[in-house]
Design a protein around this motif. Structure first.
Motif, PDB file in Angstrom:
ATOM      1  N   ARG A 107      -1.908 -30.215  -3.830  1.00 21.51           N
ATOM      2  CA  ARG A 107      -2.226 -30.554  -2.443  1.00 21.51           C
ATOM      3  C   ARG A 107      -3.719 -30.710  -2.232  1.00 21.51           C
ATOM      4  O   ARG A 107      -4.160 -31.577  -1.473  1.00 21.51           O
ATOM      5  N   ASN A 112      -4.447 -33.006   0.861  1.00 19.00           N
ATOM      6  CA  ASN A 112      -3.532 -32.455   1.854  1.00 19.00           C
ATOM      7  C   ASN A 112      -3.526 -30.927   1.793  1.00 19.00           C
ATOM      8  O   ASN A 112      -2.479 -30.301   1.783  1.00 19.00           O
TER       9      ASN A 112
ATOM     10  N   LEU B 152       1.235 -38.859  -2.728  1.00 23.75           N
ATOM     11  CA  LEU B 152       0.839 -37.889  -1.710  1.00 23.75           C
ATOM     12  C   LEU B 152      -0.475 -38.322  -1.054  1.00 23.75           C
ATOM     13  O   LEU B 152      -0.669 -38.166   0.151  1.00 23.75           O
ATOM     14  N   LYS B 153      -1.368 -38.896  -1.845  1.00 27.99           N
ATOM     15  CA  LYS B 153      -2.629 -39.392  -1.283  1.00 27.99           C
ATOM     16  C   LYS B 153      -2.373 -40.479  -0.243  1.00 27.99           C
ATOM     17  O   LYS B 153      -3.008 -40.505   0.813  1.00 27.99           O
ATOM     18  N   VAL B 156      -1.110 -38.922   2.843  1.00 22.40           N
ATOM     19  CA  VAL B 156      -2.196 -38.269   3.587  1.00 22.40           C
ATOM     20  C   VAL B 156      -2.975 -39.319   4.367  1.00 22.40           C
ATOM     21  O   VAL B 156      -3.308 -39.130   5.535  1.00 22.40           O
ATOM     22  N   SER B 157      -3.239 -40.475   3.717  1.00 19.86           N
ATOM     23  CA  SER B 157      -4.084 -41.461   4.378  1.00 19.86           C
ATOM     24  C   SER B 157      -3.371 -42.109   5.565  1.00 19.86           C
ATOM     25  O   SER B 157      -4.023 -42.550   6.501  1.00 19.86           O
ATOM     26  N   ASP B 159      -1.272 -40.399   7.293  1.00 12.58           N
ATOM     27  CA  ASP B 159      -1.079 -39.262   8.199  1.00 12.58           C
ATOM     28  C   ASP B 159       0.376 -38.975   8.550  1.00 12.58           C
ATOM     29  O   ASP B 159       0.728 -38.834   9.722  1.00 12.58           O
ATOM     30  N   THR B 161       2.035 -36.531   6.544  1.00 15.01           N
ATOM     31  CA  THR B 161       2.387 -35.318   5.810  1.00 15.01           C
ATOM     32  C   THR B 161       2.950 -34.279   6.772  1.00 15.01           C
ATOM     33  O   THR B 161       2.609 -34.254   7.954  1.00 15.01           O
ATOM     34  N   THR B 166       7.823 -38.263   4.639  1.00 10.49           N
ATOM     35  CA  THR B 166       7.357 -38.223   3.257  1.00 10.49           C
ATOM     36  C   THR B 166       8.537 -38.117   2.305  1.00 10.49           C
ATOM     37  O   THR B 166       8.586 -38.812   1.290  1.00 10.49           O
ATOM     38  N   GLY B 245       4.362 -28.079   4.589  1.00 12.48           N
ATOM     39  CA  GLY B 245       4.282 -28.097   6.044  1.00 12.48           C
ATOM     40  C   GLY B 245       5.164 -27.028   6.637  1.00 12.48           C
ATOM     41  O   GLY B 245       5.413 -26.994   7.821  1.00 12.48           O
TER      42      GLY B 245
END
Lengths: 455, 303
Positions: A107, A112, B152-153, B156-157, B159, B161, B166, B245
């Motif tokens: 992460r 993240n 995952l990147k 994240v970019s 938004d 997550t 996801t 999360g």
């Protein structure tokens, strides 16, 4: 042929599984209701809110905290955040995950990360800092750590001159579990020096028993309990200074001091007369899980088991863990009664954000207020926070561990394998120790580990 | 009913025995049946042991094997009540709903996209079709592990997550290559005459797809749906990486992994936990088992 004709039996099976699913679904709804109702009693201990006002109005803000601490230890954690939430109006979102150690790196690398992470090893803190996502701890936290912790603790998470995380909980590893009733019946006494420990083991052998039980199987981490043994004996057969040099690789892993410690451990674990109480011969150590090994104490087949304070949770419910109970622990004695080396471990709070609410919460976690709140709520938990009032530790084993940690004469050292490079501390050291238990000689073992040390 | 076996049916004329007939005869011989039973017993034994274990008291589980149950039967429902969160701890029931919310779109999204694209690859001629199909086919080789951090990147970019998106998107992505390949092969087997007939009747691609293809595709879609559902339900890796999360998006497998406690001291609960999480896959299997077998053959038999 395949279910074209739906037989009554098929329908019954189907109805059974469906209705079971439905029951769980309903149970889920019921569970949610009762969870939200139990909030009130936790925040009974009100705290002084003044230290958090300077972070401004953080009402309604959320701080996420990610940890490897899961059930049942997570409940007291979550409860202990309530006074802070009441004070500031901020919400703490707790996420426990057993794969924390790998996932937190994933992460962080992917961008993240959580706001805060409870990291159980200094080595992992270093790795997280090297991702560039971790942020240094605020001044308030640093001040708290100066005030409440031994300065050795601050050094564990100071990387390139920057201080990254306050310690949180701690555990004492230099403990030997035993049965107080057995000791009383047979007239054994708790040893206060290493020689006495040896004499006690011999006495148990003379009485026809196998004194020690041990188990080192732990999935892909098999072997770690041996590393604790060795670390404990490096502290005892050499000195804490040698230990530091060893951990930092200022002396090689195959130095004579380390071989001596291995051999001293071998005097117990590789001694057929001493092990493996109720479980088999020496080799059975490698195949017994660390969780199960000490349970033989309750059955009277084994008298001594060296394992950390958290082992208390392993005994089934109803077992009395106390000085006058079914099972208890004593401090693994030093070379003589005056030296008190203590091997332990702990967690550190590392931040990935420097928003005011995150800083405020970090400050709360590093305070004596939190340590005492947490101590009141939990059992099986201690901290090295000097602000902790020992009277707040509720169960006997915590009192014992807390007493050892906060003893001014004790010399605390952090678990060495957690601080060595991963190629050694969580690989070669474990694997070679396992091979050592199953028959490999000491020299080959230390030489192999030395070879694995990253250049 | 006496000594000699009465010949009730006259012996068949032995000239024409089809390959299927030979296979049937061999597979239904007593030896084959015995072998099948032995395999079935061997494969079911661990699961059975798990079931027995789940009803044994903590101390017994931790110190003796499940087979000692038969010499010393003691049962308890304590393990089950513990995995349902009595006296704190984990409540698996709460995560049932999460798992369902994750699974259903994770099956429907790739299924609909794959059906449409498989149709295009099978029956619409466009430049670069073969190259493109080959690329999609080749994507099956890429292990999903290498995509975890880059994906995952991206999440994240943009938004997303900490949401179910996801998981839906990543499960859908990972499933698509195989799904397209499977459905494409199935569609190619449909006789071209059928489609031409529809075209003569004035049907465009849209109505051919919905009125001719979809009804014929049902078994293949169901087979893929089952595979995908079981895969997603039992998935731990993808959930671990993307479901970061907290409890709101965590599936049941994640909780199952956490069930044994921080230091694995409560591992005696795992057998009960496993049986709780198994309920949905078993239901799905029982409901759709006839498609399951048919689906195993989908794409492998080419006319």
């Amino acid at each position: 042929m395949f279910g074209h004709t739906k037989s009554p039996r098929f329908r019954a099976a189907l109805a059974g599984t469906l209705s079971a699913g439905l029951v769980f679904g309903l149970a889920a709804c019921g569970g949610d209701d009762s969870d939200s109702g139990s909030d009130a009693d936790a925040s009974a201990s009100a705290i002084d809110c003044a230290p958090y006002t300077k972070f401004g109005d953080i009402k309604g803000k959320t701080v996420t905290i990610y940890t490897g601490i899961v059930t049942p230890e997570d409940t007291p954690h979550i409860e202990s955040y309530k006074p802070f939430e009441t004070c500031t109006g901020a919400t703490i979102k707790y996420e426990g995950d057993k794969s924390f150690e790998t996932q937190v790196l994933v992460r962080a690398r992917a961008g993240n990360p959580p706001d805060l992470a409870i990291v159980p090893q200094p080595g992992l803190v270093k790795q997280l800092v090297s991702t560039g996502k971790a942020v240094a701890a605020p001044q308030e936290v640093s001040d708290n750590v100066d005030k409440f912790w031994d300065k050795a603790w601050k050094a564990y998470t100071t990387i390139d001159g920057k201080f990254y995380g306050a310690p949180l909980g701690a555990s004492v590893k230099s403990l030997v579990w035993y049965s107080p009733s057995e000791f009383k019946d047979k007239g054994y006494t708790v040893p206060t020096t290493l020689d006495e420990l040896k004499a006690l083991s011999d006495k148990i052998v003379a009485d026809g028993g196998k004194p020690w039980c041990a188990g080192i199987a732990s999935g892909d981490a098999t072997g770690w309990p041996v590393t604790d043994w060795v670390e404990d004996f490096v502290l005892r057969t050499s000195s804490p200074e040698t230990y530091d040099k060893w951990v930092n690789h200022e002396i090689p892993f195959n130095a004579p001091e380390i071989s001596t410690a291995f051999d001293a451990v071998g005097g117990y674990l590789k001694n057929d007369a001493y092990v493996n109480g109720g479980l088999g011969d020496v080799k059975s150590i490698a195949t017994t899980t660390f969780q199960d090994a000490g349970l033989k104490i309750l059955e009277g087949q084994c008298s001594l088991h060296r394992q950390a304070s958290f082992y208390a949770a392993n005994f089934e419910k109803g077992t009395k863990v106390a000085e006058d109970g079914d099972v208890f622990a004593f401090y693994l004695p030093g070379k003589d009664a005056s030296t008190k080396p203590v091997l332990g471990a702990g967690e550190f709070v590392v931040a990935f954000a420097d928003r005011p609410e995150v800083k405020a919460f970090q400050t709360y976690l590093s305070s004596d207020v939190w340590a005492n709140t947490k101590a009141k709520l939990s059992s099986g938990w201690v901290t090295a926070n000097k602000g902790l009032d020992q009277a707040n530790l509720t169960n006997p084993i915590d009192k014992l561990a807390g007493g050892i940690l906060l003893d001014p004469n004790a010399t605390f050292r952090f678990d060495g394998s957690d601080m060595m490079p991963a190629a050694v501390g969580s690989d070669a050291f474990w694997k070679q120790s396992t091979a050592w238990i199953t028959g490999q000689d000491t020299k080959t073992t230390v030489d192999n580990i030395e070879k694995a040390w990253p250049k | 009913m006496s000594t000699a076996t009465p010949v009730t049916t006259p012996p068949l004329k032995a000239e024409k025995i089809s390959t299927a007939g030979v296979a049937k005869k061999r597979l239904s011989s007593p030896w084959a049946s015995i072998a099948a039973i032995v395999i079935a017993v061997l494969w079911t034994l661990p699961t059975f042991g798990l079931l027995v274990s789940s009803f044994r008291p903590e101390r017994e589980i931790k110190t003796t094997g499940w087979w000692t149950f038969f010499s010393d039967p003691t049962t308890t429902f304590e393990n089950y009540s513990k995995v349902f969160g009595e006296e704190g701890g984990v409540n698996l029931a709460a995560f049932f709903v999460n798992s369902l919310i994750i699974c259903i779109p994770s099956v429907l999204i790739p299924m609909s996209i794959a059906a449409l694209s498989a149709y295009a690859f099978a029956w619409i001629k466009f430049p670069g079709r073969n190259v493109l199909f080959l690329m999609i086919f080749a994507l099956q080789i890429v292990p999903l592990q290498v995509t975890l951090i880059p994906l995952l990147k991206i999440f994240v970019s943009i938004d997303i997550t900490g949401t179910f998106w996801t998981l839906w998107l990543s499960h859908a992505t990972f499933a698509l290559p195989l799904a397209i390949y499977l459905l494409h092969n199935f569609m190619r087997e449909i006789p071209a005459g059928l489609i031409e007939a529809a075209r003569v009747d004035g049907a465009g691609h849209v109505s051919i797809f919905f009125k001719v293809m979809l009804p014929l595709l049902t078994p293949a879609l169901a087979a893929f749906g089952i595979f995908q559902f079981l895969w997603v339900w039992n998935d731990l890796l993808v959930a671990l990486v993307f479901a970061g999360g907290g409890d709101e998006v965590a599936p049941i497998t994640l909780q199952l992994a956490n069930l044994s406690g921080t230091r694995g001291t409560a591992w005696h609960l795992l057998s009960a936990g496993a049986f709780v999480s198994i309920i949905v896959p078993v239901t799905v299997f029982l409901l759709l088992q006839r498609y399951f077998v048919r689906g195993l053959l989908a794409g492998s038999v080419k006319g």
